[in-house]
Design a protein around this motif. Structure first.
Motif, PDB file in Angstrom:
ATOM      1  N   LEU A 134      33.807  36.910  36.638  1.00 28.81           N
ATOM      2  CA  LEU A 134      34.311  35.888  37.546  1.00 28.81           C
ATOM      3  C   LEU A 134      34.706  34.586  36.860  1.00 28.81           C
ATOM      4  O   LEU A 134      35.551  33.859  37.359  1.00 28.81           O
ATOM      5  CB  LEU A 134      33.261  35.580  38.628  1.00 28.81           C
ATOM      6  CG  LEU A 134      32.908  36.741  39.545  1.00 28.81           C
ATOM      7  CD1 LEU A 134      31.740  36.372  40.446  1.00 28.81           C
ATOM      8  CD2 LEU A 134      34.114  37.176  40.353  1.00 28.81           C
ATOM      9  N   PHE A 135      34.081  34.279  35.713  1.00 30.25           N
ATOM     10  CA  PHE A 135      34.351  33.005  35.064  1.00 30.25           C
ATOM     11  C   PHE A 135      34.977  33.173  33.688  1.00 30.25           C
ATOM     12  O   PHE A 135      36.088  32.723  33.444  1.00 30.25           O
ATOM     13  CB  PHE A 135      33.061  32.179  34.967  1.00 30.25           C
ATOM     14  CG  PHE A 135      33.272  30.821  34.377  1.00 30.25           C
ATOM     15  CD1 PHE A 135      33.803  29.801  35.137  1.00 30.25           C
ATOM     16  CD2 PHE A 135      32.940  30.568  33.061  1.00 30.25           C
ATOM     17  CE1 PHE A 135      34.014  28.539  34.594  1.00 30.25           C
ATOM     18  CE2 PHE A 135      33.147  29.318  32.503  1.00 30.25           C
ATOM     19  CZ  PHE A 135      33.690  28.295  33.274  1.00 30.25           C
ATOM     20  N   VAL A 136      34.284  33.848  32.783  1.00 25.07           N
ATOM     21  CA  VAL A 136      34.733  33.924  31.393  1.00 25.07           C
ATOM     22  C   VAL A 136      36.097  34.599  31.286  1.00 25.07           C
ATOM     23  O   VAL A 136      36.985  34.102  30.582  1.00 25.07           O
ATOM     24  CB  VAL A 136      33.686  34.635  30.511  1.00 25.07           C
ATOM     25  CG1 VAL A 136      34.192  34.819  29.092  1.00 25.07           C
ATOM     26  CG2 VAL A 136      32.374  33.856  30.520  1.00 25.07           C
ATOM     27  N   GLU A 137      36.284  35.707  31.986  1.00 24.83           N
ATOM     28  CA  GLU A 137      37.558  36.431  31.894  1.00 24.83           C
ATOM     29  C   GLU A 137      38.734  35.627  32.424  1.00 24.83           C
ATOM     30  O   GLU A 137      39.874  35.894  32.058  1.00 24.83           O
ATOM     31  CB  GLU A 137      37.465  37.778  32.614  1.00 24.83           C
ATOM     32  CG  GLU A 137      36.635  38.784  31.855  1.00 24.83           C
ATOM     33  CD  GLU A 137      36.552  40.135  32.540  1.00 24.83           C
ATOM     34  OE1 GLU A 137      37.285  40.377  33.527  1.00 24.83           O
ATOM     35  OE2 GLU A 137      35.738  40.951  32.087  1.00 24.83           O
ATOM     36  N   ALA A 138      38.463  34.626  33.262  1.00 22.96           N
ATOM     37  CA  ALA A 138      39.551  33.783  33.756  1.00 22.96           C
ATOM     38  C   ALA A 138      40.227  33.034  32.616  1.00 22.96           C
ATOM     39  O   ALA A 138      41.405  32.688  32.701  1.00 22.96           O
ATOM     40  CB  ALA A 138      39.016  32.789  34.790  1.00 22.96           C
ATOM     41  N   PHE A 139      39.483  32.800  31.531  1.00 21.65           N
ATOM     42  CA  PHE A 139      40.006  32.036  30.405  1.00 21.65           C
ATOM     43  C   PHE A 139      40.246  32.888  29.172  1.00 21.65           C
ATOM     44  O   PHE A 139      40.597  32.378  28.120  1.00 21.65           O
ATOM     45  CB  PHE A 139      39.044  30.892  30.068  1.00 21.65           C
ATOM     46  CG  PHE A 139      38.815  30.003  31.243  1.00 21.65           C
ATOM     47  CD1 PHE A 139      39.751  29.051  31.588  1.00 21.65           C
ATOM     48  CD2 PHE A 139      37.691  30.158  32.036  1.00 21.65           C
ATOM     49  CE1 PHE A 139      39.567  28.247  32.695  1.00 21.65           C
ATOM     50  CE2 PHE A 139      37.498  29.355  33.138  1.00 21.65           C
ATOM     51  CZ  PHE A 139      38.432  28.396  33.473  1.00 21.65           C
ATOM     52  N   ALA A 149      47.153  33.397  33.015  1.00 22.52           N
ATOM     53  CA  ALA A 149      46.911  32.142  33.728  1.00 22.52           C
ATOM     54  C   ALA A 149      46.181  31.136  32.850  1.00 22.52           C
ATOM     55  O   ALA A 149      46.371  29.937  32.991  1.00 22.52           O
ATOM     56  CB  ALA A 149      46.095  32.408  34.996  1.00 22.52           C
ATOM     57  N   SER A 150      45.358  31.619  31.931  1.00 21.38           N
ATOM     58  CA  SER A 150      44.579  30.688  31.117  1.00 21.38           C
ATOM     59  C   SER A 150      45.456  29.869  30.190  1.00 21.38           C
ATOM     60  O   SER A 150      45.064  28.786  29.780  1.00 21.38           O
ATOM     61  CB  SER A 150      43.512  31.429  30.313  1.00 21.38           C
ATOM     62  OG  SER A 150      44.108  32.261  29.355  1.00 21.38           O
ATOM     63  N   ALA A 151      46.635  30.366  29.880  1.00 19.39           N
ATOM     64  CA  ALA A 151      47.534  29.640  28.983  1.00 19.39           C
ATOM     65  C   ALA A 151      48.330  28.578  29.722  1.00 19.39           C
ATOM     66  O   ALA A 151      48.938  27.714  29.119  1.00 19.39           O
ATOM     67  CB  ALA A 151      48.488  30.617  28.301  1.00 19.39           C
ATOM     68  N   GLU A 152      48.331  28.667  31.042  1.00 18.21           N
ATOM     69  CA  GLU A 152      49.125  27.735  31.834  1.00 18.21           C
ATOM     70  C   GLU A 152      48.337  26.477  32.138  1.00 18.21           C
ATOM     71  O   GLU A 152      47.151  26.525  32.372  1.00 18.21           O
ATOM     72  CB  GLU A 152      49.504  28.388  33.171  1.00 18.21           C
ATOM     73  CG  GLU A 152      50.387  29.590  33.024  1.00 18.21           C
ATOM     74  CD  GLU A 152      50.651  30.238  34.374  1.00 18.21           C
ATOM     75  OE1 GLU A 152      50.423  29.601  35.414  1.00 18.21           O
ATOM     76  OE2 GLU A 152      51.069  31.397  34.363  1.00 18.21           O
ATOM     77  N   LEU A 178      40.847  29.368  37.571  1.00 18.20           N
ATOM     78  CA  LEU A 178      39.758  30.084  38.252  1.00 18.20           C
ATOM     79  C   LEU A 178      40.198  30.612  39.608  1.00 18.20           C
ATOM     80  O   LEU A 178      39.877  31.749  39.968  1.00 18.20           O
ATOM     81  CB  LEU A 178      38.541  29.173  38.402  1.00 18.20           C
ATOM     82  CG  LEU A 178      37.758  28.913  37.132  1.00 18.20           C
ATOM     83  CD1 LEU A 178      36.711  27.833  37.369  1.00 18.20           C
ATOM     84  CD2 LEU A 178      37.109  30.182  36.612  1.00 18.20           C
ATOM     85  N   THR A 179      40.922  29.810  40.353  1.00 17.95           N
ATOM     86  CA  THR A 179      41.385  30.241  41.671  1.00 17.95           C
ATOM     87  C   THR A 179      42.301  31.453  41.566  1.00 17.95           C
ATOM     88  O   THR A 179      42.136  32.437  42.295  1.00 17.95           O
ATOM     89  CB  THR A 179      42.107  29.082  42.396  1.00 17.95           C
ATOM     90  OG1 THR A 179      41.177  28.005  42.553  1.00 17.95           O
ATOM     91  CG2 THR A 179      42.634  29.507  43.749  1.00 17.95           C
ATOM     92  N   ARG A 180      43.244  31.415  40.644  1.00 17.80           N
ATOM     93  CA  ARG A 180      44.149  32.558  40.452  1.00 17.80           C
ATOM     94  C   ARG A 180      43.372  33.803  40.026  1.00 17.80           C
ATOM     95  O   ARG A 180      43.651  34.909  40.486  1.00 17.80           O
ATOM     96  CB  ARG A 180      45.207  32.233  39.406  1.00 17.80           C
ATOM     97  CG  ARG A 180      46.238  31.242  39.877  1.00 17.80           C
ATOM     98  CD  ARG A 180      47.207  30.899  38.774  1.00 17.80           C
ATOM     99  NE  ARG A 180      48.128  29.856  39.197  1.00 17.80           N
ATOM    100  CZ  ARG A 180      48.858  29.159  38.367  1.00 17.80           C
ATOM    101  NH1 ARG A 180      48.808  29.367  37.068  1.00 17.80           N
ATOM    102  NH2 ARG A 180      49.667  28.227  38.835  1.00 17.80           N
ATOM    103  N   HIS A 181      42.405  33.614  39.147  1.00 21.50           N
ATOM    104  CA  HIS A 181      41.612  34.741  38.667  1.00 21.50           C
ATOM    105  C   HIS A 181      40.804  35.358  39.811  1.00 21.50           C
ATOM    106  O   HIS A 181      40.797  36.580  39.984  1.00 21.50           O
ATOM    107  CB  HIS A 181      40.689  34.281  37.537  1.00 21.50           C
ATOM    108  CG  HIS A 181      39.815  35.363  36.999  1.00 21.50           C
ATOM    109  ND1 HIS A 181      40.306  36.426  36.278  1.00 21.50           N
ATOM    110  CD2 HIS A 181      38.479  35.554  37.094  1.00 21.50           C
ATOM    111  CE1 HIS A 181      39.310  37.222  35.947  1.00 21.50           C
ATOM    112  NE2 HIS A 181      38.191  36.720  36.429  1.00 21.50           N
ATOM    113  N   LEU A 182      40.144  34.529  40.600  1.00 27.18           N
ATOM    114  CA  LEU A 182      39.353  35.047  41.718  1.00 27.18           C
ATOM    115  C   LEU A 182      40.249  35.743  42.736  1.00 27.18           C
ATOM    116  O   LEU A 182      39.881  36.795  43.274  1.00 27.18           O
ATOM    117  CB  LEU A 182      38.557  33.923  42.369  1.00 27.18           C
ATOM    118  CG  LEU A 182      37.467  33.291  41.488  1.00 27.18           C
ATOM    119  CD1 LEU A 182      36.857  32.081  42.184  1.00 27.18           C
ATOM    120  CD2 LEU A 182      36.402  34.298  41.119  1.00 27.18           C
ATOM    121  N   ASP A 183      41.414  35.179  43.012  1.00 26.69           N
ATOM    122  CA  ASP A 183      42.347  35.811  43.931  1.00 26.69           C
ATOM    123  C   ASP A 183      42.768  37.183  43.419  1.00 26.69           C
ATOM    124  O   ASP A 183      42.840  38.150  44.179  1.00 26.69           O
ATOM    125  CB  ASP A 183      43.595  34.948  44.129  1.00 26.69           C
ATOM    126  CG  ASP A 183      43.328  33.699  44.962  1.00 26.69           C
ATOM    127  OD1 ASP A 183      42.274  33.631  45.630  1.00 26.69           O
ATOM    128  OD2 ASP A 183      44.181  32.786  44.909  1.00 26.69           O
TER     129      ASP A 183
END
Length: 188
Positions: A134-139, A149-152, A178-183
């Motif tokens: 939920l958190f680490v993979e977002a980045f 998304a993490s590069a943006e 984070l929002t994009r990743h959770l979505d």
């Protein structure tokens, strides 16, 4: 010329701009969303509440796996009365015990039981897996979930106060990622 930040001053105090407030609200809501998802997974995968986990984590890190109730309450940010009721429920399930203080014999200490330690280890595996997803993979820059998304950076409107405050822009960017990743996880 007065900028929008100066225009927000009331009585000499600086007030947040509408953009600042939007970033703040998005940040708080995203944090609440992550906490809610982590709590739901922890409960589903281990049968443990986030309160149980917080208590067991603090005790597992304490010297001798024991703490005075007042120190434990402070460590996890709870009122002592709330902690006392919660410890009673945890004690009935065998996760914690209470004993006289080893230091002075006057006060009571809460101690991590073998059952509590065992349940905490099992819950930690599931909890850390959820934190990773939920958190680490977002980045993560792996091109997987959230990698692109993490590069943006968050798109900041021209003339926005955020351009003058890179830290606020960073918060906005993290919240957006984070929002994009959770979505994306919830769409799967």
């Amino acid at each position: 010329m007065e900028n929008s930040r100066d225009a927000g001053r009331k009585g000499g105090r600086l007030s947040p701009t509408p953009h600042d407030l939007r970033v703040w609200r998005d940040f708080v809501e995203t944090g609440n969303r992550i906490r809610s998802l982590l709590e739901a997974r922890l409960q589903a995968e281990s049968g443990m509440s986030s309160g149980d986990y917080s208590v067991l984590l603090a005790l597992s890190e304490a010297p001798g796996k024991r703490m005075r109730s007042s120190e434990l309450a402070e460590a996890i940010g709870w009122e002592r009365s709330r902690l006392s009721h919660h410890l009673g429920r945890m004690e009935r399930r065998g996760l914690v015990g209470r004993s006289s203080s080893e230091v002075d014999g006057r006060g009571a200490e809460v101690l991590l039981t073998e059952e509590g330690a065992s349940r905490f280890r099992v819950a930690s595996v599931a909890h850390l897996r959820a934190v990773q997803e939920l958190f680490v993979e977002a980045f993560a820059g792996d091109g997987g979930r959230g990698g692109a998304a993490s590069a943006e950076r968050a798109e900041v409107p021209p003339g926005s106060d955020a351009r003058q405050n890179p830290t606020l822009t960073d918060v906005e960017g993290v919240t957006t990622v984070l929002t994009r990743h959770l979505d994306s996880l919830l769409e799967e």
